[in-house]
Design a protein around this motif. Structure first.
Motif, PDB file in Angstrom:
ATOM      1  N   LYS A 206       0.842  -1.209   0.000  1.00  7.74           N
ATOM      2  CA  LYS A 206       0.000   0.000   0.000  1.00  7.74           C
ATOM      3  C   LYS A 206       0.877   1.260   0.000  1.00  7.74           C
ATOM      4  O   LYS A 206       0.694   2.166  -0.837  1.00  7.74           O
ATOM      5  CB  LYS A 206      -0.907  -0.002   1.233  1.00  7.74           C
ATOM      6  CG  LYS A 206      -1.883   1.154   1.270  1.00  7.74           C
ATOM      7  CD  LYS A 206      -2.707   1.145   2.532  1.00  7.74           C
ATOM      8  CE  LYS A 206      -3.646   2.346   2.580  1.00  7.74           C
ATOM      9  NZ  LYS A 206      -2.953   3.630   2.658  1.00  7.74           N
ATOM     10  N   SER A 209       2.694   1.513  -3.362  1.00  8.55           N
ATOM     11  CA  SER A 209       1.829   1.896  -4.494  1.00  8.55           C
ATOM     12  C   SER A 209       1.386   3.356  -4.387  1.00  8.55           C
ATOM     13  O   SER A 209       1.245   4.040  -5.391  1.00  8.55           O
ATOM     14  CB  SER A 209       0.625   0.967  -4.618  1.00  8.55           C
ATOM     15  OG  SER A 209      -0.174   1.114  -3.494  1.00  8.55           O
ATOM     16  N   ASP A 229      -2.360   1.919 -10.611  1.00 11.36           N
ATOM     17  CA  ASP A 229      -3.719   1.930 -10.056  1.00 11.36           C
ATOM     18  C   ASP A 229      -4.237   0.513  -9.820  1.00 11.36           C
ATOM     19  O   ASP A 229      -4.886   0.232  -8.806  1.00 11.36           O
ATOM     20  CB  ASP A 229      -4.643   2.693 -11.023  1.00 11.36           C
ATOM     21  CG  ASP A 229      -5.971   2.964 -10.361  1.00 11.36           C
ATOM     22  OD1 ASP A 229      -5.951   3.519  -9.227  1.00 11.36           O
ATOM     23  OD2 ASP A 229      -7.016   2.569 -10.926  1.00 11.36           O
ATOM     24  N   ILE A 230      -3.900  -0.378 -10.787  1.00 13.85           N
ATOM     25  CA  ILE A 230      -4.319  -1.790 -10.609  1.00 13.85           C
ATOM     26  C   ILE A 230      -3.701  -2.361  -9.330  1.00 13.85           C
ATOM     27  O   ILE A 230      -4.379  -3.018  -8.531  1.00 13.85           O
ATOM     28  CB  ILE A 230      -3.916  -2.640 -11.846  1.00 13.85           C
ATOM     29  CG1 ILE A 230      -4.767  -2.221 -13.052  1.00 13.85           C
ATOM     30  CG2 ILE A 230      -4.089  -4.129 -11.562  1.00 13.85           C
ATOM     31  CD1 ILE A 230      -4.381  -2.882 -14.350  1.00 13.85           C
ATOM     32  N   LYS A 232      -2.772  -0.792  -6.694  1.00 15.14           N
ATOM     33  CA  LYS A 232      -3.428  -0.182  -5.532  1.00 15.14           C
ATOM     34  C   LYS A 232      -4.815  -0.797  -5.291  1.00 15.14           C
ATOM     35  O   LYS A 232      -5.139  -1.201  -4.163  1.00 15.14           O
ATOM     36  CB  LYS A 232      -3.551   1.323  -5.740  1.00 15.14           C
ATOM     37  CG  LYS A 232      -3.957   2.033  -4.473  1.00 15.14           C
ATOM     38  CD  LYS A 232      -4.073   3.499  -4.679  1.00 15.14           C
ATOM     39  CE  LYS A 232      -4.923   4.033  -3.548  1.00 15.14           C
ATOM     40  NZ  LYS A 232      -4.413   5.145  -2.881  1.00 15.14           N
ATOM     41  N   GLN A 233      -5.613  -0.895  -6.353  1.00 16.53           N
ATOM     42  CA  GLN A 233      -6.981  -1.415  -6.209  1.00 16.53           C
ATOM     43  C   GLN A 233      -6.980  -2.873  -5.740  1.00 16.53           C
ATOM     44  O   GLN A 233      -7.743  -3.256  -4.849  1.00 16.53           O
ATOM     45  CB  GLN A 233      -7.764  -1.302  -7.536  1.00 16.53           C
ATOM     46  CG  GLN A 233      -8.081   0.115  -7.981  1.00 16.53           C
ATOM     47  CD  GLN A 233      -8.706   0.939  -6.855  1.00 16.53           C
ATOM     48  OE1 GLN A 233      -9.507   0.451  -6.072  1.00 16.53           O
ATOM     49  NE2 GLN A 233      -8.297   2.206  -6.763  1.00 16.53           N
ATOM     50  N   GLN A 234      -6.111  -3.671  -6.365  1.00 17.75           N
ATOM     51  CA  GLN A 234      -6.068  -5.092  -5.992  1.00 17.75           C
ATOM     52  C   GLN A 234      -5.553  -5.277  -4.578  1.00 17.75           C
ATOM     53  O   GLN A 234      -5.960  -6.201  -3.869  1.00 17.75           O
ATOM     54  CB  GLN A 234      -5.205  -5.891  -6.994  1.00 17.75           C
ATOM     55  CG  GLN A 234      -5.805  -6.005  -8.385  1.00 17.75           C
ATOM     56  CD  GLN A 234      -7.211  -6.621  -8.357  1.00 17.75           C
ATOM     57  OE1 GLN A 234      -7.473  -7.591  -7.682  1.00 17.75           O
ATOM     58  NE2 GLN A 234      -8.129  -6.007  -9.100  1.00 17.75           N
ATOM     59  N   ILE A 236      -6.091  -3.145  -2.168  1.00 19.24           N
ATOM     60  CA  ILE A 236      -7.225  -2.811  -1.286  1.00 19.24           C
ATOM     61  C   ILE A 236      -8.156  -4.019  -1.180  1.00 19.24           C
ATOM     62  O   ILE A 236      -8.620  -4.389  -0.096  1.00 19.24           O
ATOM     63  CB  ILE A 236      -7.991  -1.570  -1.826  1.00 19.24           C
ATOM     64  CG1 ILE A 236      -7.123  -0.321  -1.679  1.00 19.24           C
ATOM     65  CG2 ILE A 236      -9.316  -1.376  -1.107  1.00 19.24           C
ATOM     66  CD1 ILE A 236      -7.679   0.921  -2.352  1.00 19.24           C
ATOM     67  N   ARG A 237      -8.377  -4.669  -2.326  1.00 23.73           N
ATOM     68  CA  ARG A 237      -9.272  -5.832  -2.349  1.00 23.73           C
ATOM     69  C   ARG A 237      -8.726  -6.958  -1.462  1.00 23.73           C
ATOM     70  O   ARG A 237      -9.448  -7.549  -0.654  1.00 23.73           O
ATOM     71  CB  ARG A 237      -9.403  -6.310  -3.795  1.00 23.73           C
ATOM     72  CG  ARG A 237     -10.645  -7.077  -3.994  1.00 23.73           C
ATOM     73  CD  ARG A 237     -10.901  -7.430  -5.413  1.00 23.73           C
ATOM     74  NE  ARG A 237     -11.477  -8.758  -5.430  1.00 23.73           N
ATOM     75  CZ  ARG A 237     -11.304  -9.619  -6.379  1.00 23.73           C
ATOM     76  NH1 ARG A 237     -10.575  -9.329  -7.427  1.00 23.73           N
ATOM     77  NH2 ARG A 237     -11.855 -10.809  -6.312  1.00 23.73           N
ATOM     78  N   LYS A 279     -18.486   2.142  -6.090  1.00 22.14           N
ATOM     79  CA  LYS A 279     -18.444   0.766  -6.612  1.00 22.14           C
ATOM     80  C   LYS A 279     -19.663   0.477  -7.481  1.00 22.14           C
ATOM     81  O   LYS A 279     -19.575  -0.149  -8.534  1.00 22.14           O
ATOM     82  CB  LYS A 279     -18.446  -0.226  -5.440  1.00 22.14           C
ATOM     83  CG  LYS A 279     -17.058  -0.555  -4.925  1.00 22.14           C
ATOM     84  CD  LYS A 279     -17.055  -1.841  -4.142  1.00 22.14           C
ATOM     85  CE  LYS A 279     -17.570  -1.646  -2.741  1.00 22.14           C
ATOM     86  NZ  LYS A 279     -17.674  -2.865  -1.945  1.00 22.14           N
ATOM     87  N   GLU A 282     -19.569   2.128 -10.941  1.00 26.55           N
ATOM     88  CA  GLU A 282     -18.655   1.432 -11.868  1.00 26.55           C
ATOM     89  C   GLU A 282     -19.402   0.329 -12.625  1.00 26.55           C
ATOM     90  O   GLU A 282     -19.021  -0.060 -13.716  1.00 26.55           O
ATOM     91  CB  GLU A 282     -17.502   0.796 -11.083  1.00 26.55           C
ATOM     92  CG  GLU A 282     -16.387   1.776 -10.766  1.00 26.55           C
ATOM     93  CD  GLU A 282     -15.383   1.192  -9.783  1.00 26.55           C
ATOM     94  OE1 GLU A 282     -15.475  -0.020  -9.491  1.00 26.55           O
ATOM     95  OE2 GLU A 282     -14.523   1.949  -9.308  1.00 26.55           O
TER      96      GLU A 282
END
Ligand code: ATP
Ligand code: MG
Length: 416
Positions: A206, A209, A229-230, A232-234, A236-237, A279, A282
């Motif tokens: 985290k 990124s 960004d990918i 970071k998002q993944q 977070i997931r 979310k 999207e």
């Protein structure tokens, strides 16, 4: 406790069996004495003599009796009396008898009678013990006394055997349960430790990124920015998934304590909806709110309450048909507020509604729709609601959307 109860039952059963066996022996002795007494009386009356006052019938061993008649005995008459009396008393047993001749100091005649009709012939004992204190007497021996008693003892024996069998299977079941419990605990510990170990690399990723996204080179390169960004998002997931498992672990370890505080419900819900809306948008979905104007306060643990609402909204988005349209509404009634979260998704069949709050339970269509999950979300939600003392229920029909109903007590004069 179970083992103690079983041991107690087995001891009782053993005691009961021994006692019953003793009673059977006593009954046998009583019956045989009575029959031999009648036979002795008949012989005495046939010989027109008196029976002796003492030592008439003596039990020389458990299956051996001597009968003192004080007059000469005709073996044929004796056999006739014995057979008749035993048959009349329904004692269908094998026996040997022998008549003692005091003139020659030996047994004059001996024979074997089989009333049980099980075996045809039997070897007669060649020697019988003599008794010096008696003169005219005959002896009766029951070689198959034990099997005769066992025959009569079949039912209690069968029940005892059944009891022992059921005890053994119960003990085996307990052993299997304990072993499985041990395995489950091991598995739980392993999963908890493993997910815990994920936390450090996740926070490092985290940080890295965040720096990466802010780097000027990355900011200027759209391709790199997209990759950053990918990541970071993944990340977070991944963090959310790990948190989910750890939350359950905390629940089960009894380590968790609610930090109750008065929460202004409308603003609290608006904040969560705002976050979740991103979310939804999207995926071309939307959350609408219909919260009453009068400010409502409830006592809740902010963190867990947030997770509860997020989980329900997350499900509404995951199990939608095409576009998720969700409505969050409030109704206050009798000192209680009812929070409805209604979606237009695939719905839940009646038979599944009772099970969806179970740990790891996922409806199989969840997989058909290729929606991934652990089946932990609603388990967590239910546990948190129970801990707060809230009522949660589901109203749904397969294919016709789902309405989650949450009942919370209103705090009248909140101290904020
Ligand atoms: P997780 O939440 O742990 O990522 P999950 O969503 O599969 O996984 P739960 O949230 O406990 O687990 O839900 C259990 C099951 O209930 C889901 O697999 C899904 O089939 C069904 N379900 C839950 N909410 C809805 C809903 N709003 N509409 C239709 N089905 C639902
Ligand atoms: Mg879920």
């Amino acid at each position: 406790m179970g083992t103690l109860a079983i041991i107690g039952l087995l001891v009782f059963q053993g005691f009961f069996l021994i006692r019953s066996w003793d009673l059977k022996e006593e009954e046998f002795h009583h019956n045989v004495s009575k029959i031999l007494h009648t036979v002795a009386e008949k012989i005495a009356s046939h010989n027109k003599t008196e029976l002796p006052k003492s030592k008439l019938i003596q039990r020389q061993s458990t299956n051996y009796y001597s009968v003192n008649v004080n007059s000469a005995i005709d073996a044929n008459i004796l056999e006739d009396y014995l057979v008749r009396e035993f048959t009349e008393a329904s004692m269908t047993i094998e026996f040997e008898y022998a008549v003692y001749d005091c003139a020659n100091d030996e047994y004059l005649y001996s024979n074997y009678c089989n009333l049980s009709e099980q075996k045809d012939t039997e070897e007669i004992s060649t020697s019988h013990p003599k008794f010096d204190d008696l003169i005219y007497y005959f002896v009766v021996k029951f070689p198959s006394k034990s099997s005769f008693l066992v025959n009569d003892f079949k039912v209690p024996l069968l029940f005892s055997l059944l009891t022992i069998l059921s005890m053994l299977s119960f003990m085996y079941a307990i052993w299997v349960i304990l072993r499985q419990q041990q395995m489950t605990d091991l598995q739980k510990d392993f999963i908890n430790n493993m997910t815990h170990e994920f936390k450090t690399p996740i926070s490092s990723i985290k940080l890295a990124s965040d720096y990466l996204i802010k780097d000027s080179k990355v900011e200027n390169d759209t391709r790199l920015a997209k990759y950053a960004d990918i990541i970071k998002q993944q990340n977070i997931r991944l963090n959310n998934q790990v948190e989910k498992v750890l939350n359950i672990a905390r629940l089960e370890k009894d380590q968790f304590k609610l930090n109750l505080e008065a929460i202004y419900l409308q603003s609290f819900l608006n904040k969560i909806v705002e976050q979740e809306q991103i979310k939804y948008e999207e995926q071309s979905g939307r959350i609408s709110v219909d919260l009453c104007d009068k400010p409502i306060y409830v006592m809740a643990d902010k963190l867990h309450f947030t997770n509860v609402i997020s989980n329900i909204l997350d499900n509404a988005l995951k199990y939608c048909k095409e576009k998720a349209m969700v409505n969050v509404s409030l109704v206050s009634k009798n000192g209680k507020v009812i929070l409805y979260i209604e979606d237009n998704g695939i719905g839940i069949a009646k038979e599944d509604q009772k099970k969806i709050f179970n740990k790891f339970y996922r409806i199989s269509t969840g997989n058909v729709h290729n929606v991934k999950g652990f089946g932990l979300g609603l388990f967590y939600v239910k546990n948190i609601c129970d801990a707060h003392g809230w009522l949660i229920s589901i109203d749904s029909k397969s294919g016709a959307g789902t309405k989650v109903k949450l009942e919370l007590p209103i705090v009248k004069n909140p101290i904020i």
